[in-house]
Design an enzyme around this catalytic site. Structure first.
Site, mmCIF file in Angstrom:
data_model
loop_
_atom_site.group_PDB
_atom_site.id
_atom_site.type_symbol
_atom_site.label_atom_id
_atom_site.label_comp_id
_atom_site.label_asym_id
_atom_site.label_seq_id
_atom_site.Cartn_x
_atom_site.Cartn_y
_atom_site.Cartn_z
ATOM 1 N N GLY A 84 9.880 -33.287 20.305
ATOM 2 C CA GLY A 84 11.235 -32.107 21.240
ATOM 3 C C GLY A 84 11.886 -33.159 21.389
ATOM 4 C CD GLU A 141 11.500 -29.753 17.415
ATOM 5 O OE1 GLU A 141 10.848 -30.282 18.227
ATOM 6 O OE2 GLU A 141 11.324 -29.003 16.341
#
Ligand code: CO8
Length: 257
Positions: free
Chosen positions: A108, A111
């Site tokens: 994440g 991301e």
């Protein structure tokens, strides 16, 4: 406003968000994503802010979504509570966002960095999508944005092996816009952010929206979109001012309309 998991400051026309969960290498829990969105809401509403910087610590931009918080998740709970929507809001912002990445940007974290408009990385930065080691896959756009950024071969390599990519490889692959020495990361990022923030906001927002179109549509439709936006900018005061200032050999004074 005080936040639990981030630090927020304003330098000139630049809003800065620093992820601040050092004990967990800035692992992204639900509160942290909510805090980022709240800070972004404030910066988006503030007419004085022309660019936003997201950064972490020297050791970690963010080591991923918080595994301890995710461990007990179920299906269909994960599907139904749609925490993805909160992550999506970060990637849907209109003002320019730079990710200043040092250390780990994993899962994440990678991301989140890819939700920014571009990444300036310190020479110690490491990128990866190691979710496969946890028997899951990237869930906040990693399989899509990474593939757009670096192509299928490398995206597959990273998502299937879970290996980390150093900053040289990341820059060569097109994930990172610039590499700078760790000690200069914030100075260089703020220089770029101030340069961006000095431009006319309607043209900045239009440029961002138009480049992003390239990821969402065909070339022909993207070109039509670009032309419409280009034409619309001739309706602004700042276009007249920008071109007059060039011809008169002076600095433009933009008014953001
Ligand atoms: N989540 C929770 N805690 C973490 C995380 C994480 N992702 N990463 C590190 N930490 C914690 C560790 O548990 C440790 O805490 P403690 O001291 O209490 O044990 C502390 O941070 C320091 O970590 P390490 O001791 O492991 O530090 P090292 O320097 O030895 O290693 C690494 C650093 C290599 C970064 C290692 O910590 C690591 O591999 N971390 C996990 C990386 C990872 O797998 N990330 C992907 C997570 S899954 C994900 O991101 C899915 C995103 C989907 C989002 C969609 C939501 C809707």
């Amino acid at each position: 406003m005080a936040y639990e998991t981030i630090l927020v400051e304003v330098k000139g026309k630049v809003g800065i968000i620093t992820l601040n969960r050092p004990q967990a290498l800035n692992a992204l829990n639900v509160q942290l994503i909510a805090d980022i969105n709240a800070a972004l809401d404030g910066f988006e509403k503030d007419d004085e802010i022309g660019c936003i910087v997201m950064t972490g610590s020297e050791k970690a931009f963010a080591a991923g979504a918080d595994i301890k918080q995710m461990q007990e998740r179920s299906y269909p709970g994960t599907y139904l509570d749609d925490k993805f929507a909160d992550w999506d809001r970060i990637g849907q912002r209109r003002k320019p966002i730079i990710a200043a990445v040092a250390g780990f940007a994993l899962g994440g974290g990678c991301e989140l960095a890819m939700m920014a408009d571009f990444i300036i990385a310190a020479d110690n930065a490491k990128f990866g999508q190691p979710e496969i080691n946890l028997a899951v896959i990237p869930g906040a756009g990693g399989t899509q944005r990474l593939t757009h950024a670096i192509g299928k071969a490398k995206a597959m390599d990273l998502c299937l092996t879970g290996r980390f990519m150093d900053v040289t490889e990341a820059e060569r692959a097109g994930l990172v816009a610039r590499i700078v020495p760790l000690a200069d990361l914030m100075t260089e990022t703020l220089k770029a952010a101030e340069q961006i923030a000095s431009k006319s906001l309607p043209s900045l927002l239009s440029a961002k929206e138009s480049v992003n179109r390239a990821f969402e549509t065909t070339l022909a439709e993207g070109l039509r979109f670009e032309r419409r936006v280009f034409s619309a900018l001739f309706g602004t005061h700042d276009q007249k001012e920008g071109m007059a200032a060039f011809i008169e050999k002076r600095k433009p004074e933009f008014k953001n309309y």
